[in-house]
Write a protein that holds these residues in place. Structure first.
Motif, mmCIF file in Angstrom:
data_model
loop_
_atom_site.group_PDB
_atom_site.id
_atom_site.type_symbol
_atom_site.label_atom_id
_atom_site.label_comp_id
_atom_site.label_asym_id
_atom_site.label_seq_id
_atom_site.Cartn_x
_atom_site.Cartn_y
_atom_site.Cartn_z
ATOM 1 N N ILE A 117 0.834 -1.209 0.000
ATOM 2 C CA ILE A 117 0.000 0.000 0.000
ATOM 3 C C ILE A 117 0.862 1.250 0.000
ATOM 4 C CG2 ILE A 117 -1.504 1.411 1.479
ATOM 5 C CD1 ILE A 117 -3.094 -0.928 2.157
ATOM 6 N N GLY A 118 1.938 1.197 0.780
ATOM 7 C CA GLY A 118 2.784 2.382 0.889
ATOM 8 C C GLY A 118 2.009 3.529 1.489
ATOM 9 N N HIS A 119 1.895 4.614 0.742
ATOM 10 C CA HIS A 119 1.130 5.778 1.209
ATOM 11 C C HIS A 119 -0.004 6.089 0.229
ATOM 12 C CE1 HIS A 119 4.244 6.275 4.185
ATOM 13 N NE2 HIS A 119 5.150 6.282 3.228
ATOM 14 N N ASN A 120 -0.429 5.080 -0.525
ATOM 15 C CA ASN A 120 -1.500 5.264 -1.510
ATOM 16 C C ASN A 120 -2.868 5.045 -0.867
ATOM 17 O OD1 ASN A 120 0.453 5.644 -3.601
ATOM 18 N ND2 ASN A 120 0.727 3.421 -3.693
ATOM 19 N N PHE A 121 -3.241 5.945 0.000
ATOM 20 C CA PHE A 121 -4.523 5.840 0.689
ATOM 21 C C PHE A 121 -5.590 6.645 -0.045
ATOM 22 C CE2 PHE A 121 -1.423 5.138 4.144
ATOM 23 C CZ PHE A 121 -1.892 3.912 4.619
ATOM 24 N N LEU A 122 -6.847 6.214 0.091
ATOM 25 C CA LEU A 122 -7.960 6.947 -0.514
ATOM 26 C C LEU A 122 -8.014 8.379 0.005
ATOM 27 C CD1 LEU A 122 -10.805 4.263 -0.261
ATOM 28 C CD2 LEU A 122 -9.700 5.068 -2.357
ATOM 29 N N ASN A 123 -7.939 8.498 1.307
ATOM 30 C CA ASN A 123 -7.878 9.793 1.969
ATOM 31 C C ASN A 123 -6.706 9.762 2.931
ATOM 32 O OD1 ASN A 123 -10.529 10.946 0.988
ATOM 33 N ND2 ASN A 123 -11.282 9.112 2.028
ATOM 34 N N LYS A 124 -6.050 10.879 3.115
ATOM 35 C CA LYS A 124 -4.918 10.909 4.035
ATOM 36 C C LYS A 124 -5.412 10.600 5.437
ATOM 37 C CE LYS A 124 -1.136 13.732 5.782
ATOM 38 N NZ LYS A 124 -0.498 15.071 5.776
ATOM 39 N N PRO A 125 -4.953 9.498 6.023
ATOM 40 C CA PRO A 125 -5.443 9.125 7.354
ATOM 41 C C PRO A 125 -4.705 9.877 8.453
ATOM 42 C CG PRO A 125 -3.902 7.481 6.577
ATOM 43 C CD PRO A 125 -4.028 8.506 5.477
ATOM 44 N N GLU A 126 -5.293 9.842 9.634
ATOM 45 C CA GLU A 126 -4.625 10.368 10.822
ATOM 46 C C GLU A 126 -4.054 9.231 11.668
ATOM 47 O OE1 GLU A 126 -6.892 14.027 12.499
ATOM 48 O OE2 GLU A 126 -8.374 12.808 11.430
ATOM 49 N N ALA A 127 -4.523 8.024 11.391
ATOM 50 C CA ALA A 127 -4.013 6.846 12.082
ATOM 51 C C ALA A 127 -4.249 5.629 11.202
ATOM 52 C CB ALA A 127 -4.696 6.665 13.432
ATOM 53 N N VAL A 128 -3.423 4.599 11.392
ATOM 54 C CA VAL A 128 -3.527 3.353 10.619
ATOM 55 C C VAL A 128 -3.749 2.207 11.591
ATOM 56 C CG1 VAL A 128 -2.334 1.783 9.055
ATOM 57 C CG2 VAL A 128 -2.025 4.254 8.802
#
Length: 361
Positions: A117-128
């Protein structure tokens, strides 16, 4: 010279045994010093953090539908979820905060897919949040994780419990034991808790600095990196994630892999202890010590070996005999304890109209 080697071997075996007994003693000595959060500490301005849920394993159709159904029924909806499958059984996905990615293999190490996944998130998260694909989550878990973030916890491990299955008794007791030793006891004394390979939340500001690209990257590597940076790992004993036991063959394979990596983990332990000497930090001391600790069954045979050496080969000090007997009793009770419930939760699948599944028939 031969006598010296035997004495050194006995000292190493005694160290192995005492490394676990020490952790128990530490908990009982210090647990009474733990104090709950004051009302002022627990009050925080409320807001919903956006969480990225990564289900770090290849998921089957049943578990996928169950997980999506569960997530959509939660009151807390400020999240995005990421699933991985090796079969194209999803024809169309119209759920905006759910991503289903097809991968090429059937099995992955726990952090391989996180690296994918790396940093390819749908929306920038605040936590994972990392979760096993077949884990059984409890209602309100997202609200509780959000509360943990509001309390300022940058990294926090949930409580993992084993339910049902052929090898459930041993695995369940093992989980309970290490939850107690490596998490609850540590947390009660203000020391970082150990991470499992899933069931934990990590602030995105920390997550984005981690690469997970090393081959066979594990929870041991992750927690060593966090401890090395002096990042505290909290334990959320009240948040329970239920995990199905793995099959015997897979369990044996995982134990073999653990033994193969033991020397590497011991190296990490020594590095943390050296760092603790240079920059005094109790977390580094405890985790450095923990990384040198053997598995329970090894402690059992180490105790037997120590007893034989001390009585049949050469006897130096009664200390070795007492240590061996304590190790045999302690590890033996845990290894052969088999008096736990078996639970096989039922589940019903309701297919969402927003998720179109290919019917192979």
């Amino acid at each position: 010279m031969e006598t010296l080697l035997i004495i050194v071997l006995k000292m190493l075996l005694a160290f192995y045994i005492l490394s676990i007994l020490y952790l128990l003693l530490m908990y009982y000595l210090k647990n009474t010093q733990a104090t709950p959060l004051s009302p002022s500490e627990m009050k925080r301005p409320f807001r919903e953090h956006h969480m990225a849920l990564i289900f770090n394993g290849v998921i089957n159709e049943t578990d996928l539908l169950n997980q999506i159904q569960f997530l959509r029924q939660q009151n807390y909806q400020n999240f995005s979820a990421y699933f991985f499958t090796d079969t194209a059984f999803i024809d169309a996905n119209y759920i905006p905060n759910i991503t289903i990615q097809i991968v090429t293999k059937k099995t992955y190490d726990p952090f391989e897919l996180v690296h994918l996944i790396g940093h390819n998130f749908l929306n920038k998260p605040e936590a994972v949040v990392l979760v096993k694909p077949n884990a059984i989550l409890t209602d309100g878990i997202l609200d509780q994780l959000n509360l943990s973030l509001l309390h300022g916890n940058l990294v926090a491990q949930c409580k993992i419990e084993i339910i049902g299955g052929q090898t459930a008794s041993y695995q369940a007791f093992s989980k309970r034991f290490f939850n107690f030793i490596d998490r609850e006891a540590m947390n009660a004394n203000g020391i970082s808790a150990a991470l499992w390979s899933h069931g934990f939340i990590i602030d995105y500001s920390i997550f984005k600095t981690l690469s997970f690209e090393e081959p066979n990257y594990s929870d041991k590597d992750l927690q060593a990196e966090l401890i090395s940076r002096s990042i505290h790992i909290h334990y959320l004993n009240q948040i329970i994630i239920k995990e199905r036991p793995i099959q015997i063959q897979e369990y044996v394979l995982s134990r073999s892999r653990w033994l193969t990596n033991y020397a590497f983990q011991a190296k990490i332990g020594f590095q943390l202890l050296v760092e603790a000497v240079k920059n005094p930090n109790l977390d580094k001391v405890i985790f450095g010590f923990n990384y040198l600790r053997p598995p329970l069954w090894m402690m059992f045979f180490a105790s037997l070996g120590l007893l034989v050496l001390d009585n049949l080969v050469i006897s130096a000090l009664p200390f070795f005999n007492y240590t061996a007997l304590c190790g045999i009793v302690f590890s033996g009770v845990i290894l052969f304890f088999n008096n736990l419930h078996h639970a096989n939760p039922g589940s019903s699948i309701v297919k969402s109209k927003d998720l179109i599944v290919i019917d192979p028939s």
